[in-house]
Design a protein around this motif. Structure first.
Motif, short mmCIF file in Angstrom:
data_model
loop_
_atom_site.label_atom_id
_atom_site.label_comp_id
_atom_site.label_asym_id
_atom_site.label_seq_id
_atom_site.Cartn_x
_atom_site.Cartn_y
_atom_site.Cartn_z
N VAL A 33 0.87 -1.16 0.00
CA VAL A 33 0.00 0.00 0.00
C VAL A 33 0.91 1.22 0.00
O VAL A 33 1.92 1.24 0.70
CB VAL A 33 -0.90 -0.01 1.26
N THR A 34 0.59 2.24 -0.80
CA THR A 34 1.37 3.47 -0.82
C THR A 34 0.49 4.60 -0.30
O THR A 34 -0.60 4.83 -0.81
CB THR A 34 1.86 3.80 -2.24
N VAL A 35 0.97 5.28 0.73
CA VAL A 35 0.25 6.37 1.37
C VAL A 35 0.88 7.68 0.91
O VAL A 35 2.09 7.87 1.03
CB VAL A 35 0.31 6.26 2.91
N PHE A 36 0.07 8.59 0.39
CA PHE A 36 0.51 9.92 -0.04
C PHE A 36 -0.02 10.92 0.99
O PHE A 36 -1.23 11.01 1.19
CB PHE A 36 -0.06 10.26 -1.42
N TYR A 37 0.88 11.65 1.63
CA TYR A 37 0.46 12.58 2.68
C TYR A 37 1.23 13.88 2.58
O TYR A 37 2.28 13.97 1.95
CB TYR A 37 0.64 11.95 4.07
N ASP A 38 0.69 14.92 3.22
CA ASP A 38 1.29 16.25 3.22
C ASP A 38 2.17 16.39 4.46
O ASP A 38 1.68 16.71 5.55
CB ASP A 38 0.18 17.30 3.21
N GLY A 39 3.45 16.17 4.29
CA GLY A 39 4.38 16.25 5.41
C GLY A 39 4.62 17.67 5.89
O GLY A 39 5.14 17.88 6.99
N ALA A 40 4.23 18.68 5.11
CA ALA A 40 4.38 20.07 5.52
C ALA A 40 3.22 20.51 6.42
O ALA A 40 3.29 21.57 7.03
CB ALA A 40 4.46 20.99 4.30
N CYS A 41 2.20 19.71 6.50
CA CYS A 41 1.05 19.99 7.36
C CYS A 41 1.33 19.37 8.72
O CYS A 41 1.48 18.15 8.83
CB CYS A 41 -0.21 19.39 6.74
N PRO A 42 1.44 20.18 9.78
CA PRO A 42 1.78 19.62 11.09
C PRO A 42 0.74 18.61 11.60
O PRO A 42 1.09 17.61 12.22
CB PRO A 42 1.86 20.84 12.00
N LEU A 43 -0.50 18.86 11.30
CA LEU A 43 -1.56 17.94 11.70
C LEU A 43 -1.43 16.60 10.97
O LEU A 43 -1.47 15.53 11.58
CB LEU A 43 -2.92 18.59 11.38
N CYS A 44 -1.21 16.67 9.64
CA CYS A 44 -1.06 15.46 8.83
C CYS A 44 0.19 14.68 9.22
O CYS A 44 0.16 13.46 9.34
CB CYS A 44 -0.99 15.83 7.35
N ALA A 45 1.29 15.40 9.40
CA ALA A 45 2.56 14.74 9.76
C ALA A 45 2.44 14.03 11.10
O ALA A 45 2.95 12.91 11.27
CB ALA A 45 3.68 15.77 9.80
N ALA A 84 -4.19 18.22 -1.47
CA ALA A 84 -5.53 18.67 -1.09
C ALA A 84 -6.33 17.61 -0.36
O ALA A 84 -7.19 17.94 0.46
CB ALA A 84 -6.31 19.12 -2.33
N ARG A 85 -6.07 16.33 -0.65
CA ARG A 85 -6.82 15.22 -0.04
C ARG A 85 -5.86 14.08 0.23
O ARG A 85 -4.86 13.92 -0.44
CB ARG A 85 -7.90 14.68 -0.99
N PHE A 86 -6.22 13.27 1.21
CA PHE A 86 -5.44 12.08 1.55
C PHE A 86 -5.69 11.01 0.49
O PHE A 86 -6.84 10.73 0.15
CB PHE A 86 -5.88 11.60 2.94
N HIS A 87 -4.61 10.42 -0.03
CA HIS A 87 -4.71 9.39 -1.06
C HIS A 87 -3.90 8.15 -0.67
O HIS A 87 -2.83 8.27 -0.07
CB HIS A 87 -4.17 9.89 -2.40
N VAL A 88 -4.41 7.00 -1.05
CA VAL A 88 -3.73 5.72 -0.86
C VAL A 88 -3.86 4.92 -2.14
O VAL A 88 -4.95 4.81 -2.71
CB VAL A 88 -4.33 4.94 0.33
N LEU A 89 -2.75 4.38 -2.59
CA LEU A 89 -2.73 3.49 -3.75
C LEU A 89 -2.69 2.07 -3.21
O LEU A 89 -1.75 1.68 -2.51
CB LEU A 89 -1.50 3.76 -4.62
N ALA A 90 -3.75 1.30 -3.50
CA ALA A 90 -3.85 -0.08 -3.04
C ALA A 90 -2.92 -0.96 -3.87
O ALA A 90 -2.56 -0.61 -5.00
CB ALA A 90 -5.29 -0.57 -3.15
N ALA A 103 -9.64 3.80 5.01
CA ALA A 103 -10.03 2.40 5.12
C ALA A 103 -8.96 1.50 4.51
O ALA A 103 -8.65 0.44 5.06
CB ALA A 103 -11.38 2.16 4.45
N GLN A 104 -8.35 1.92 3.41
CA GLN A 104 -7.27 1.14 2.79
C GLN A 104 -6.04 1.09 3.69
O GLN A 104 -5.42 0.05 3.85
CB GLN A 104 -6.90 1.72 1.42
N LEU A 105 -5.68 2.24 4.26
CA LEU A 105 -4.54 2.27 5.18
C LEU A 105 -4.80 1.36 6.37
O LEU A 105 -3.93 0.57 6.76
CB LEU A 105 -4.27 3.70 5.66
N TRP A 106 -5.97 1.46 6.95
CA TRP A 106 -6.30 0.63 8.11
C TRP A 106 -6.24 -0.85 7.77
O TRP A 106 -5.81 -1.66 8.58
CB TRP A 106 -7.66 1.01 8.66
#
Length: 152
Positions: A33-45, A84-90, A103-106
């Motif tokens: 699974v590949t998780v794409f996240y905004d590491g510059a966002c303190p909340l997301c990080a 802009a949005r949280f994405h996961v590549l299954a 749900a994919q990450l979980w």
């Protein structure tokens, strides 16, 4: 030639034949699974940091999109979309966003698999997506609050 498949009316590259040119994700393994996240966002990080410390996190490829230099993260996902949005590549090559991405990450993390299965059922998926969309409306204020708190 890259093979693709149709997913909810959107062409998504198959992971098995995905050729990723960006060096930061060129080592992504098939079957992960590949998780794409905004590491510059303190909340997301902070949230991604929580998941990265969980059992099974080594089986996930974590990509900080804020560090990607290209305008396209993977074929079909621009950097702006990924920020802009949280994405996961299954592993099968399906690109999920929002609540479905969670749900994919979980599903990929042993301690969260049941939650992931529940999150993929029709009523729970609906609630999860609406909750995520509500969070997106609050995200700018929450980010500002976290940045101010970290700076203090």
């Amino acid at each position: 030639m890259m093979e693709t498949r149709r997913d909810r009316g959107k062409t998504v590259p198959n992971l098995e034949v995905l050729k990723i040119s960006n060096a930061s994700i060129s080592d992504a393994d098939n079957g992960k699974v590949t998780v794409f996240y905004d590491g510059a966002c303190p909340l997301c990080a902070r949230e991604i940091g929580f998941y990265r410390e969980r059992a099974g996190a080594e089986a996930v490829t974590w990509l900080d999109v804020s560090a990607v230099e290209d305008s396209e993260v993977i074929p079909g996902l621009s950097k702006d979309q990924a920020l802009a949005r949280f994405h996961v590549l299954a592993p099968e090559g399906q690109l999920h966003s929002g609540g479905a991405a969670f749900a994919q990450l979980w599903q990929a993390l042993p301690g969260f698999r049941l939650l992931g299965r529940i999150g993929q059922t029709a009523p729970a998926a609906w609630v999860l997506n609406h909750a995520y969309n509500g969070f997106l409306r609050l995200r700018p204020r929450l980010q500002a609050w976290f940045r101010k708190r970290e700076g203090a």
